[in-house]
Design a protein around this motif. Structure first.
Motif, short mmCIF file in Angstrom:
data_model
loop_
_atom_site.label_atom_id
_atom_site.label_comp_id
_atom_site.label_asym_id
_atom_site.label_seq_id
_atom_site.Cartn_x
_atom_site.Cartn_y
_atom_site.Cartn_z
N ARG A 172 0.91 -1.23 0.14
CA ARG A 172 0.04 0.03 -0.02
C ARG A 172 0.78 1.16 0.06
N ALA A 173 1.89 1.28 0.90
CA ALA A 173 3.06 2.44 0.96
C ALA A 173 3.45 2.70 -0.37
N ARG A 174 3.93 1.66 -1.34
CA ARG A 174 4.33 1.89 -2.47
C ARG A 174 3.48 2.54 -3.41
N LEU A 175 2.23 1.92 -3.33
CA LEU A 175 1.13 2.35 -4.36
C LEU A 175 0.84 3.80 -4.06
N GLU A 176 1.10 4.13 -2.74
CA GLU A 176 0.65 5.47 -2.49
C GLU A 176 1.54 6.29 -3.22
N ASP A 177 2.81 6.04 -3.15
CA ASP A 177 3.92 6.85 -3.67
C ASP A 177 3.91 6.92 -5.04
N MET A 178 3.34 6.10 -6.11
CA MET A 178 3.51 5.93 -7.42
C MET A 178 2.51 6.84 -8.10
N THR A 179 2.74 7.83 -9.14
CA THR A 179 1.83 8.47 -9.61
C THR A 179 1.20 7.85 -10.63
N LEU A 180 -0.06 8.42 -10.96
CA LEU A 180 -0.92 7.91 -11.96
C LEU A 180 -0.70 8.36 -13.36
N VAL A 181 0.28 9.18 -13.48
CA VAL A 181 0.57 9.64 -14.96
C VAL A 181 0.83 8.38 -15.88
N LEU A 182 1.80 7.57 -15.63
CA LEU A 182 2.48 6.45 -16.51
C LEU A 182 0.95 5.47 -16.69
N GLU A 183 0.29 5.31 -15.78
CA GLU A 183 -1.03 4.64 -16.20
C GLU A 183 -1.94 5.24 -17.23
N GLN A 184 -2.09 6.54 -16.79
CA GLN A 184 -2.82 7.15 -17.73
C GLN A 184 -2.56 7.37 -19.36
N ALA A 185 -0.88 7.45 -19.36
CA ALA A 185 -0.44 7.24 -20.61
C ALA A 185 -0.79 6.20 -21.22
N GLY A 186 -0.47 4.97 -20.63
CA GLY A 186 -0.84 3.73 -21.21
C GLY A 186 -2.19 3.71 -21.75
N ALA A 187 -3.19 4.24 -20.73
CA ALA A 187 -4.73 4.24 -21.25
C ALA A 187 -4.83 5.04 -22.58
N ASP A 188 -4.08 6.24 -22.56
CA ASP A 188 -4.12 7.22 -24.07
C ASP A 188 -3.72 6.41 -25.04
N LEU A 189 -2.75 5.68 -24.87
CA LEU A 189 -2.41 4.91 -26.06
C LEU A 189 -3.13 3.56 -26.39
N TYR A 190 -4.33 3.60 -25.89
CA TYR A 190 -5.15 2.17 -26.22
C TYR A 190 -4.57 0.97 -25.58
N ALA A 191 -4.03 1.02 -24.48
CA ALA A 191 -3.82 0.00 -23.81
C ALA A 191 -4.88 -0.60 -23.06
N THR A 192 -5.40 -1.88 -22.99
CA THR A 192 -6.22 -2.39 -22.29
C THR A 192 -5.95 -2.43 -20.67
N PRO A 193 -7.04 -2.06 -19.78
CA PRO A 193 -6.83 -1.99 -18.44
C PRO A 193 -5.82 -3.26 -17.99
N TRP A 194 -5.85 -4.51 -18.68
CA TRP A 194 -4.99 -5.49 -18.15
C TRP A 194 -3.68 -5.16 -18.57
N GLN A 195 -3.39 -4.70 -19.86
CA GLN A 195 -2.24 -4.68 -20.62
C GLN A 195 -1.30 -3.37 -19.60
N THR A 196 -2.27 -2.48 -19.16
CA THR A 196 -1.67 -1.36 -18.49
C THR A 196 -1.16 -1.98 -17.28
N PHE A 197 -2.02 -2.97 -16.28
CA PHE A 197 -1.51 -3.32 -15.24
C PHE A 197 -0.19 -4.13 -15.48
#
Lengths: 308, 274
Positions: free
Chosen positions: B165-190
């Protein structure tokens, strides 16, 4: 029209997110609910039943477990007489846990202060030194303590070689040994929250205190201690609660003579074969812990309000 | 910088408290002295656990050829492995559900449930779990090591949950959003973004869970059926029978494993901070 379909799509997406969230949470919650929280319910039920001859319970409603905590039932005429035996074990446990709390505070405060005033790049190393023993097995640490405080242990042999004492100081299997063992076990629990508070200490306030001709003691008492209060309270809770439920320390260092609540509960499920009484004692212990936590929550809430 | 400026002789005087350094050193020595004595005398070529004679691996050889110790080690490792895998997987999923979103209704309750095993005294959990398992055993007749694995999994979850949980709270959402913008499926992003970034947290959580499972005494002692002796339970029994240098040797091995894992953890977390 478009607006409603948009909001419908939005709602749909939100519902999907919620489903995913609960799906992801489910395994952890189900495991803990089934294996850790449901059993507490069973313990409540068991505490109102009668003990089975070979352990376990007989499904007859009875409040004997709670009565037995304070009274002894005469086997011939069923009269109840006040029996402080179990109550005294509880009082001894509270006393030992409280003593360990004060002891760790007296030792832990200077230690945490020492680490917090080290140069920033060295602090992690010192903290690591304090936490490392905490991650080694409590049983083995207690056994190691037993090895050195025995009559023929390291401490006594060394003191005799130095001719400081003539005969060994016997403390094993006494309350003193349990007290030492508890302090040894839980010292890191006190140092860590104290450090977290002291690390943030603004030393300009200390300087202001000295500028106003306060003595060191006065600065410690009226400037540093109040600012470290959240850490002091958290440390006290973190030592008192596990101290109250300690099992290994009194088991090894008290040697069956200096019992605490934890051992008494375990005995009911072992040789005494009185599961309802053990369940009742465990619930009384849990109530004590919850009361302490509620007092803590209340004081933490009040602190937040006054300091904005 | 400020640190360097304040470091004058006067500043040092400002922070110093008489006797505090002595107490701190005494505490650190007291924390390590018993363990040091245990470790040193496990290498002593003598029955005595007090008088040093000669360096030897004698007690390690004795311990390693002791069937009781070997069986107990195997039982411990099996339980710790299963508990670590299941607890880490469940904790990772729970952490993903509670951190990457705005706070939701029931979040506090979810945290409360996950941390519950840490809140109540272990002896209470131990006898409660024993009561539940006794009911199941009489109802179904099923026995075995699975009960211990289940009990360990439950109390390992909060320990695995904390660093993840501590690690996740320190991670920004930016990279995942970029992945989603590039049409990655939620699973691919994960799979290709979130999971690799989260890995140090998962490793730290799994290591904590493993150490906590390996070291558990009270719950195991209460729940274990006949023949299900873990290493700490074996050591407890041996201490009750009488102190031998062999116990020192096994204890030293167990301490060594925990210390190794925690030192590794320390470095994993250092890397996480960078």
């Amino acid at each position: 029209m478009t607006e409603t379909s948009l909001s419908a799509a939005h709602r749909e997406a939100q519902a999907r997110a919620t489903r995913t969230r609960y799906g992801l949470l489910a395994p952890a919650l189900i495991i803990i609910l089934a294996i850790s929280i449901l059993p507490l319910g069973i313990t409540v039920v068991y505490s109102f039943l009668e003990p089975g001859t070979y352990g376990g319970v007989v499904w007859n409603f009875s409040t004997d477990a709670y009565v037995q905590f304070l009274f002894e039932r005469d086997i011939f005429d069923d009269t109840l007489t006040f029996d402080p035996a179990y109550l005294s074990i509880f009082m001894r446990s509270i006393g030992l846990a409280f003593g360990a709390m004060i002891g760790t505070l007296i030792l832990g405060f200077p230690t945490a202060y020492f680490i917090a005033t080290k140069p920033r790049n060295q602090r992690n190393f010192w903290l690591f030194l304090i936490t490392l023993p905490f991650w080694t097995n409590l049983l083995i640490r207690t056994y190691a303590m037993l090895l050195i405080i025995r009559d023929e242990g390291f401490v006594n042999i060394s003191l005799m070689k130095l001719r400081l004492i003539d005969s060994p100081i016997s403390i094993l299997y006494t309350d003193t040994a349990v007290f030492i063992g508890l302090i040894y076990s839980y010292l890191p629990f006190m140092v860590l929250p104290l450090y977290a508070s002291l690390e943030k200490l603004d030393f300009r306030l200390v300087e202001a205190g000295y500028d106003l001709y306060a003595s060191r003691w006065k600065v410690l008492r009226h400037v540093i201690a109040p600012l470290a209060k959240p850490g002091i309270i958290a440390g006290c809770i973190l030592v008192f609660i596990p101290g109250l439920g300690a099992y290994i320390t009194p088991e090894l260092l008290g040697g069956g003579k200096s019992l605490m609540i934890g051992n008494m509960i375990a005995i009911q499920f072992g040789s005494s074969r009185n599961w309802p009484f053990g369940s009742a004692a465990a619930l009384i212990l849990m109530m004590l812990v919850i009361i302490v936590l509620l007092i803590y929550a209340a004081s933490a809430g009040r602190g937040r309000r006054t300091h904005g | 910088m400020a640190e360097a400026i304040r470091k004058g002789p006067r500043a040092r005087d400002l922070k110093a408290m008489p006797g505090f350094k002595t107490v701190a050193w005494l505490c650190i020595i007291a924390l390590y002295l018993p363990l040091a004595v245990l470790v040193i005398f496990s290498f002593n070529d003598n029955r005595s656990v007090v008088r040093w004679t000669e360096f030897s691996f004698r007690w390690y050889e004795a311990a390693l050829s002791n069937d009781g110790i070997r069986n107990a080690t195997w039982v411990s490792v099996k339980i710790a492995f299963v508990a670590t895998v299941v607890a880490t997987a469940a904790a990772t999923m729970a952490a993903l559900a509670t951190t990457r979103t705005a706070s939701f209704r029931g979040q506090g309750l979810a945290y409360g449930i996950i941390n519950q095993p840490l809140m109540i005294p272990e002896i209470v959990t131990a006898i409660a779990t024993l009561s539940l398992f006794a009911l199941i055993k009489t109802a179904t007749g099923v026995t075995g090591i699975g009960y211990l694995m289940a009990a360990h999994t439950a109390f390992c979850i909060p320990f695995a949950f904390m660093p993840i949980r501590a690690r996740l709270e320190d991670m920004t959402l930016v990279l995942e959003q970029a992945g989603a913008d590039l049409y990655a499926t939620p699973w691919q992003t994960f799979r290709h973004i979130t999971l690799p970034l989260l890995m140090p947290g998962i490793v730290a959580g799994a290591m904590l869970a493993f150490v906590v499972s390996l070291d558990d005494v009270i719950i195991t002692l209460m729940v274990a059926g006949p023949g299900e002796t873990t290493l700490p339970i074996y050591i407890l029994g041996a201490i009750r029978r009488g102190i031998t240098p062999e116990i020192n040797a096994v204890s030293t091995i167990l301490v060594g494993v925990s210390v190794l894992l925690v030192v590794l953890l320390f470095f994993v977390q250092r890397r996480m901070e960078k």
